[in-house]
Design a protein around this motif. Structure first.
Motif, mmCIF file in Angstrom:
data_model
loop_
_atom_site.group_PDB
_atom_site.id
_atom_site.type_symbol
_atom_site.label_atom_id
_atom_site.label_comp_id
_atom_site.label_asym_id
_atom_site.label_seq_id
_atom_site.Cartn_x
_atom_site.Cartn_y
_atom_site.Cartn_z
ATOM 1 N N ALA A 8 36.157 -23.338 45.806
ATOM 2 C CA ALA A 8 36.519 -24.144 46.976
ATOM 3 C C ALA A 8 37.847 -23.627 47.513
ATOM 4 O O ALA A 8 38.906 -23.950 46.989
ATOM 5 N N GLU A 9 37.778 -22.812 48.547
ATOM 6 C CA GLU A 9 38.965 -22.154 49.087
ATOM 7 C C GLU A 9 38.732 -21.850 50.565
ATOM 8 O O GLU A 9 37.745 -21.216 50.922
ATOM 9 N N GLY A 32 28.799 -19.820 44.201
ATOM 10 C CA GLY A 32 28.926 -20.395 45.536
ATOM 11 C C GLY A 32 30.357 -20.465 46.014
ATOM 12 O O GLY A 32 31.301 -20.429 45.219
ATOM 13 N N PHE A 33 30.492 -20.532 47.343
ATOM 14 C CA PHE A 33 31.786 -20.697 47.991
ATOM 15 C C PHE A 33 31.709 -21.904 48.923
ATOM 16 O O PHE A 33 30.656 -22.218 49.482
ATOM 17 N N ALA A 34 32.843 -22.565 49.109
ATOM 18 C CA ALA A 34 32.921 -23.664 50.075
ATOM 19 C C ALA A 34 34.293 -23.624 50.717
ATOM 20 O O ALA A 34 35.298 -23.393 50.043
ATOM 21 N N GLU A 35 34.349 -23.837 52.033
ATOM 22 C CA GLU A 35 35.603 -23.739 52.772
ATOM 23 C C GLU A 35 36.129 -25.078 53.260
ATOM 24 O O GLU A 35 37.272 -25.167 53.703
ATOM 25 N N THR A 36 35.299 -26.125 53.207
ATOM 26 C CA THR A 36 35.709 -27.430 53.728
ATOM 27 C C THR A 36 35.322 -28.538 52.753
ATOM 28 O O THR A 36 34.517 -28.332 51.837
ATOM 29 N N PHE A 42 28.625 -31.046 49.425
ATOM 30 C CA PHE A 42 27.221 -30.631 49.452
ATOM 31 C C PHE A 42 26.913 -29.702 48.281
ATOM 32 O O PHE A 42 25.926 -29.891 47.554
ATOM 33 N N LYS A 43 27.749 -28.684 48.074
ATOM 34 C CA LYS A 43 27.457 -27.686 47.048
ATOM 35 C C LYS A 43 27.626 -28.227 45.636
ATOM 36 O O LYS A 43 26.963 -27.763 44.706
ATOM 37 N N LEU A 44 28.486 -29.212 45.464
ATOM 38 C CA LEU A 44 28.603 -29.830 44.148
ATOM 39 C C LEU A 44 27.285 -30.470 43.712
ATOM 40 O O LEU A 44 26.993 -30.572 42.523
ATOM 41 N N LEU A 48 24.270 -25.444 40.737
ATOM 42 C CA LEU A 48 24.550 -25.680 39.321
ATOM 43 C C LEU A 48 25.725 -24.799 38.904
ATOM 44 O O LEU A 48 25.607 -23.575 38.830
ATOM 45 N N ALA A 49 26.863 -25.428 38.670
ATOM 46 C CA ALA A 49 28.075 -24.689 38.319
ATOM 47 C C ALA A 49 28.753 -25.342 37.126
ATOM 48 O O ALA A 49 28.624 -26.545 36.898
#
Length: 220
Positions: A8-9, A32-36, A42-44, A48-49
């Motif tokens: 998350a960055e 995965g990557f997330a910017e917001t 959503f990605k959480l 599966l991380a």
């Protein structure tokens, strides 16, 4: 099985740096990557991380024009929704109150963005094994400020020695640039201290903060 990482960055260069860091490793895999804020939420739930690398300052959406400390909301979200993922905060924020809050909200580790890549990898592995990880500099921040918590300032407002110093300089009318020279601190660090002071005094702004501090005899 490699440790699966969700990053998350919001800064592309930093995110690409992480990707390069983990590239080709057999023990760590970026899933995965997330910017917001909304992308992370959503990605959480969709990815599966094992470990979330979390910056505290994130925009709410891609159209947002300003950052906020959405990382705290993410920590609360993982807690309230019982999402089984380890959380490693990787942030520029070194203020005691912010570090303490992140840990209280369930962060398993906290490292500064000034840390080298080896330390980030060490932190990931350690929290994945169920341990906590704090960078030595972060531990020093916590230990130093905890000692100061035994001292109450005027009016019952709790201030650390550094906060008292910043407040004194604000009362003397020094600008951020002047304080940077006097205290040899970065602009962002001084701004964080100022915002924490405004919060502690329940002030509307810096001018109101100084007025309240005078009324409460902080400058006597």
């Amino acid at each position: 099985m490699p440790i699966r990482i969700l990053i998350a960055e919001d800064h592309t260069l930093v995110a690409q740096g992480y990707e390069k860091l983990f590239e080709g490793r057999e023990d760590i895999e970026v899933v995965g990557f997330a910017e917001t804020f909304h992308e992370i939420v959503f990605k959480l739930q969709a990815v599966l991380a094992d470990v979330l690398l979390l910056d505290l300052s994130m925009p709410e959406t891609r159209n947002s024009t300003s950052l906020r400390l959405a990382g705290f909301d993410i920590l609360e979200f993982t807690k309230s929704h019982a999402i089984n993922i380890k959380k490693l905060v990787v942030s520029n924020h070194r203020d005691y109150e912010l570090v303490k809050k992140a840990i209280a909200l369930g962060a398993d580790g906290y490292v500064l963005k000034s840390a080298d890549y080896k330390e980030v990898i060490l932190a990931i592995k350690q929290i994945q094994e169920g341990q906590k990880y704090l960078q030595k500099e972060v531990e020093m921040i916590l230990n130093e400020k905890r000692k100061d918590e035994n001292c109450l300032g005027a009016g019952g407002v709790l201030l650390t020695p550094r906060e008292k110093e910043i407040l004194r300089l604000l009362g003397e009318g020094l600008s951020t640039e002047d304080m940077m020279k006097v205290l040899t601190l970065k602009k962002d660090t001084i701004n964080e201290y100022r915002q924490n002071l405004i919060r502690k005094f329940n002030a509307r702004n810096a001018a109101h903060l100084v007025k309240l501090a005078f009324e409460m005899n902080f400058f006597s």
